[in-house]
Design a protein around this motif. Sequence first.
Motif, short mmCIF file in Angstrom:
data_model
loop_
_atom_site.label_atom_id
_atom_site.label_comp_id
_atom_site.label_asym_id
_atom_site.label_seq_id
_atom_site.Cartn_x
_atom_site.Cartn_y
_atom_site.Cartn_z
N HIS A 1 0.84 -1.19 0.00
CA HIS A 1 0.00 0.00 0.00
C HIS A 1 0.88 1.25 0.00
O HIS A 1 1.78 1.39 0.84
CB HIS A 1 -0.89 -0.02 1.24
CG HIS A 1 -1.92 1.05 1.29
ND1 HIS A 1 -3.10 1.00 0.57
CD2 HIS A 1 -1.96 2.22 1.98
CE1 HIS A 1 -3.81 2.09 0.82
NE2 HIS A 1 -3.14 2.85 1.67
N ASP B 1 0.88 5.29 0.12
CA ASP B 1 0.08 6.46 0.48
C ASP B 1 0.67 7.71 -0.14
O ASP B 1 1.78 8.13 0.18
CB ASP B 1 0.04 6.61 2.01
CG ASP B 1 -0.87 5.58 2.64
OD1 ASP B 1 -2.03 5.49 2.21
OD2 ASP B 1 -0.42 4.87 3.56
N HIS C 1 -2.83 4.79 -3.09
CA HIS C 1 -3.95 5.49 -2.45
C HIS C 1 -3.68 6.98 -2.57
O HIS C 1 -2.81 7.51 -1.87
CB HIS C 1 -4.01 5.02 -0.98
CG HIS C 1 -5.02 5.71 -0.14
ND1 HIS C 1 -5.00 5.64 1.25
CD2 HIS C 1 -6.09 6.49 -0.44
CE1 HIS C 1 -5.99 6.34 1.74
NE2 HIS C 1 -6.67 6.88 0.74
N MET D 1 -4.30 10.52 -1.86
CA MET D 1 -4.93 11.51 -0.96
C MET D 1 -4.48 12.88 -1.45
O MET D 1 -3.63 13.53 -0.84
CB MET D 1 -4.51 11.25 0.49
CG MET D 1 -5.17 10.00 1.08
SD MET D 1 -4.30 9.37 2.53
CE MET D 1 -3.03 8.39 1.73
N ASP E 1 -8.56 0.84 5.81
CA ASP E 1 -7.26 1.51 5.97
C ASP E 1 -7.30 2.42 7.20
O ASP E 1 -8.05 3.39 7.23
CB ASP E 1 -7.00 2.33 4.70
CG ASP E 1 -5.64 3.01 4.69
OD1 ASP E 1 -4.86 2.81 5.64
OD2 ASP E 1 -5.37 3.74 3.71
#
Length: 229
Positions: free
Chosen positions: A38, A40, A71, A73, A180
């Motif tokens: 994963h 970020d 992911h 953001m 998450d």
Amino acid sequence: MSALRPALCIAPSILSADFARLAEEVGTVEAGGAEMLHVDVMDGRFVPNLTLGPPVVACLRRATALPLDCHLMVDDPDALLEDFARAGATWLSVHIEACRHLHRTVQRIRALGMRPGVALNPHTPVQSLEPILADLDFVLVMSVNPGFGGQSFLPGVLAKVRWLDLWRREHRAALALEIDGGIGPATIGAARAAGVDWFVAGSAVFGAPDRAAAIAALRTAASTGDVAT
Ligand code: DX5
Ligand code: ZN
């Protein structure tokens, strides 16, 4: 368990890794049994923190065989989609709160060869996703407010996971459900019981000296939430 249900995945979040030794850190979780990594991506605007972008993802792509679960953001994900595709992102999630034309964004992610997902902040109702659920490969339910690792799990978001699990059963859809934030041995069983397939874990994996043992402990604790269906 429904035959359509995606396999259980542990996805260590590199947010809690030592960035000065990133390839080595990633190697420990790959050897330790993680199914995906994963990643970020934070822009300092959508969330109050800055992390990394496509150049680092391109380096990770060369350093590991694990699928890269990116992911985003960020405030303007559309501006970055091509760069992430070129860098080698496998799964790509954008936040519903950041997308004005979410359907178009999702179609572009798929057209670029990545697998699209949508992430939801803790306060965002899941029903707003219903019109495009059939276009998604996964939904990422945030169980903390995004921005930082090591925060406490918000159990109230599991109602959203239950709603999504019901939706995919009713529609016989192979939608994967990811969670998450704050996932560890004490919280993973409840998330699994609610219907989660993919578990992001940052501090619970990279904060442990033995990554294989930490991943195995998560898998064992998740199985306490497995119920026959
Ligand atoms: C938070 C990030 C998470 C974070 C989770 O904004 O999206 O992926 O790394 O960290 P833990 O597992 O420590 O809560
Ligand atoms: Zn994340």
